[in-house]
Design an enzyme around this catalytic site. Structure first.
Site, PDB file in Angstrom:
ATOM      1  N   PRO A 193      36.019  32.782  36.709  1.00 24.17           N
ATOM      2  CA  PRO A 193      35.784  34.163  36.328  1.00 24.17           C
ATOM      3  C   PRO A 193      36.599  35.134  37.173  1.00 24.17           C
ATOM      4  O   PRO A 193      36.391  35.257  38.364  1.00 24.17           O
ATOM      5  CB  PRO A 193      34.290  34.352  36.567  1.00 24.17           C
ATOM      6  N   GLU A 194      37.500  35.807  36.524  1.00 22.22           N
ATOM      7  CA  GLU A 194      38.230  36.896  37.141  1.00 22.22           C
ATOM      8  C   GLU A 194      37.654  38.183  36.562  1.00 22.22           C
ATOM      9  O   GLU A 194      36.665  38.145  35.850  1.00 22.22           O
ATOM     10  CB  GLU A 194      39.732  36.749  36.853  1.00 22.22           C
TER      11      GLU A 194
END
Length: 287
Positions: free
Chosen positions: A2-3
């Site tokens: 997850p960015e």
DNA sequence: ATTATATCCTGATCGC
DNA sequence: TGCGATCAGGATATAA
């Protein structure tokens, strides 16, 4: 996994489900999370759910005069937050690391690799200064230029630094460099004003577009209800080694920077300026 | 002071 | 099919 775009997607889905609910019980199943002191948060009401960099912040309004509590969750590589309404049964309980029971449902923190973190921070105990939010108004080309100035780091590793810009990870760093038509090995501090403008534009447009598509599913990202992100199909270079550049049909190349994969199009992202290439090939011809 | 490396974990995949 | 080696999207402490 997850960015910024993935965390933003999670937050947007979580916010309407959590807002106004009261936290009733916290169960920490992973010993790595046991240090989190959640007791002051019990009984608190969810005021808002926002993203800070790559973290999810659930702000709880305290009712017992202890002050507000910020519940900060960092998903790191494999973490997921799954909302389970009352009477729903979880489809997957493997790697369940924590459960937060609210009125009317519960929030599951699932994290196979166990790098993720949960923290309960009293409001006022602010974290040390972090980097600039790339989608905020404060993120201007001038500001970006100032952050880049004098850095001798290569551009792509520089983009991963959370003390400069927050939220960019390994996938979007490659995507952004491609969009800006800058080689990932360029020295960050050496960009000319025109290149800084392109980088600024690329950072914002790539992240915004990824958010629009609900983030990228690489191997195991899924949103709050278990659906996967749709941005994977939109990737220009990441995970596309050997496939043809969407822009110029040159095969995408992969190499390693700081032990992580970098992808780029050698033609769209020349390491040296085109003029210099022409000049050096002329020099070769005249020799 | 900056920048590079090792490390925290588990699961999936690859080559033999 | 089984087995060990390698790799994975993050960030931090430690080393150079």
């Amino acid at each position: 996994m997850p960015e910024l775009p993935e965390v933003e997607s999670v937050v947007r889905q979580l916010a309407p489900r959590l807002r106004g609910r009261r936290l009733r019980e916290v169960e920490l199943l992973d010993p790595r999370l046991r240090r989190a002191d959640f007791r002051p948060a019990l009984g608190g009401t969810v005021e808002r759910v926002i993203r800070i960099g790559k973290q999810v912040e659930i702000r709880l309004r305290e009712t017992r005069g202890c002050g507000n509590i910020r519940l900060l969750c960092h998903l790191r590589m494999t973490g997921r937050l799954v909302w389970l309404a009352r009477d729903e049964t979880p489809r997957e309980t493997r790697h369940l690391r924590a459960r937060l029971r609210f009125d009317g449902g519960e929030l599951l923190f699932i994290d196979p690799r166990r790098f993720g973190t949960l923290r309960f921070v009293p409001e006022g105990c602010e974290a040390p200064a972090a980097g600039l939010e790339p989608l905020s108004r404060a993120c201007t080309p001038v500001r970006l230029s100032g952050l880049l100035a004098r850095s001798r780091q290569e551009l792509k590793p520089w983009l991963l630094r959370q003390d400069r810009l927050v939220g960019i990870g390994n996938i979007y760093a490659s995507e952004i460099a491609f969009r800006a038509r800058l080689h990932p090995r360029r020295t960050a501090g050496s960009l000319r004003p025109e290149e800084v403008r392109r980088l600024h534009q690329a950072v914002r447009s790539v992240l915004r577009r990824a958010i629009r598509f609900g983030g990228t599913t690489f191997s195991d990202f899924a949103d709050v209800s278990g659906r996967s992100g749709r941005f994977y199909a939109m990737l220009a270079v990441y995970d596309r080694e050997g496939r043809l550049c969407r822009r110029c049909r040159t095969p995408i190349v992969r190499f390693v920077q700081q032990q992580r994969s970098t992808y780029c199009c050698p033609r769209c992202q020349p390491l040296r300026r085109l003029g210099m290439l022409v000049a050096s090939s002329r020099a070769r011809e005249t020799r």
